[in-house]
Enzyme design. Structure first.
Site, PDB file in Angstrom:
ATOM      1  CG  HIS A   1      75.726 -85.362   6.266  1.00  6.51           C
ATOM      2  ND1 HIS A   1      75.848 -83.762   6.577  1.00  6.51           N
ATOM      3  CD2 HIS A   1      75.365 -85.006   8.162  1.00  6.51           C
ATOM      4  CE1 HIS A   1      75.658 -83.234   7.770  1.00  6.51           C
ATOM      5  NE2 HIS A   1      74.889 -84.854   8.613  1.00  6.51           N
TER       6      HIS A   1
ATOM      7  CB  VAL B   1      64.567 -79.562   2.224  1.00  5.81           C
ATOM      8  CG1 VAL B   1      62.429 -79.134   1.849  1.00  5.81           C
ATOM      9  CG2 VAL B   1      65.149 -80.597   0.730  1.00  5.81           C
TER      10      VAL B   1
ATOM     11  CD  GLU C   1      82.331 -88.720   5.347  1.00  5.95           C
ATOM     12  OE1 GLU C   1      82.602 -87.964   4.309  1.00  5.95           O
ATOM     13  OE2 GLU C   1      82.625 -88.513   6.744  1.00  5.95           O
TER      14      GLU C   1
HETATM   15  C1  GRF Z   1      83.733 -84.815   4.621  1.00  4.77           C
HETATM   16  O1  GRF Z   1      83.372 -85.209   6.458  1.00  4.77           O
HETATM   17  C2  GRF Z   1      82.314 -85.379   4.030  1.00  4.77           C
HETATM   18  O2  GRF Z   1      81.131 -85.855   4.508  1.00  4.77           O
HETATM   19  C3  GRF Z   1      82.078 -83.753   4.887  1.00  4.77           C
HETATM   20  O3  GRF Z   1      83.252 -82.888   4.577  1.00  4.77           O
HETATM   21  C4  GRF Z   1      84.160 -84.004   4.638  1.00  4.77           C
HETATM   22  C5  GRF Z   1      84.866 -83.424   3.799  1.00  4.77           C
HETATM   23  O4  GRF Z   1      86.253 -84.347   4.104  1.00  4.77           O
HETATM   24  N1  GRF Z   1      81.160 -83.074   3.461  1.00  4.77           N
HETATM   25  P1  GRF Z   1      87.726 -84.486   2.728  1.00  4.77           P
HETATM   26  O5  GRF Z   1      87.207 -83.431   2.236  1.00  4.77           O
HETATM   27  O6  GRF Z   1      86.892 -86.089   1.486  1.00  4.77           O
HETATM   28  O7  GRF Z   1      88.477 -85.453   3.361  1.00  4.77           O
END
Ligand code: GRF
Length: 261
Positions: A109, A149, A189
């Site tokens: 997330h 949740v 990420e």
């Molecule tokens: C990312 O920001 C992730 O955190 C969210 O959706 C987005 C997906 O991006 N859950 P991608 O498809 O991996 O480029």
């Protein structure tokens, strides 16, 4: 060897980052077994093709959740998948899927949970909400899906400081400001998800119950069994990915890429 199945609905940059970690031998003892995607035209399918990773389209339209999830679970089973990573997957996980892969489904997330984790706060809406709120720090979270949740036990988080420029740009140039912030979080990420996968593959993630007498409730928390040496070693191992990532973003000619490096 831990076989990972990735479920993605769109762009697929997190999928690419996971596959790159594997290809660069940063992720070890892990194989990317299959990609499942739920829209025929999802760009992520092209990435799987490019890397030669099996990809299966599992459509959710015009069928019940049970049918949809049964197909997902069967497909994952046929590839011997142990760990499921949701990466931009836009479907809610129902009980059928959850019960088969309890504490074996991770998600990412783009905010620091539990802040900005409400339903509907996905993609750029999260960053918009963060900027609108005037928060000074955001980031990303990898967590285990919990069906009861909306969000489950947090595995790893990485903070990203919000720059004054993004804050001051927001009222007049919303799009640009959101784009810059979302790209800066996305870079993190891409680094964080594989770390969580590696920890899982090494059996370093334990879910424990944490009782709060104050709230009279029990919550599950993830205990990460990794000491400073493990962290140091991971930082060293991940260097090739960081170099690769820098090159990738530098070659990206978008406005925001200038702000990232
Ligand atoms: C990312 O920001 C992730 O955190 C969210 O959706 C987005 C997906 O991006 N859950 P991608 O498809 O991996 O480029």
């Amino acid at each position: 060897m831990t076989s990972v199945g990735v479920l993605a609905s769109g762009r697929g940059s997190n999928f690419r980052a996971i596959v790159d970690h594997r290809g660069l031998n940063v992720l070890t003892g892990v194989e990317i077994g299959v990609l499942l995607y739920n829209y025929a035209d999802a760009p992520v399918a092209t990435i799987a093709e490019e890397y030669g990773i099996p990809a299966r389209l599992v459509e959710h339209r015009d069928r019940s959740r049970l049918e949809f999830e049964t197909e997902i679970v069967e497909t994952l089973g046929s590839y011997g998948i142990e760990l499921v990573c949701l990466a931009g997957w836009d479907r809610i996980i129902g009980s059928e899927f959850f019960s088969k892969y309890r504490w074996r489904i991770m998600n990412i997330h783009p905010a620091l949970l539990p802040a900005f984790g409400e339903k509907g706060l996905n993609a750029d809406f999260v960053h918009e909400a963060v900027l609108q709120y005037g928060a000074k720090v955001t980031g990303c979270s990898v967590y285990f899906i919990d069906v009861s949740v909306e969000k489950g036990p947090i595995i790893l988080q990485k903070p990203v400081e919000i720059r004054e420029r993004e804050i001051s740009l927001f009222p007049t140039s919303r799009r640009e400001s959101v784009e810059i912030l979302s790209d800066r979080v996305l870079m993190q990420e891409h680094r964080l998800y594989s770390k969580a996968i590696q920890l899982y593959a090494e059996g370093r993630l334990q879910i424990r119950e944490s009782v709060s007498e104050l709230e009279n409730s029990t919550r599950r928390v993830v205990f990460v069994d990794a000491d400073d040496n493990w962290e140091k070693e991971w930082t060293r191992k991940q260097q090739p990915f960081l170099e690769h990532q820098r090159e990738l973003w530098a070659s990206n000619k978008s406005v925001t890429s200038r702000d990232l490096l």
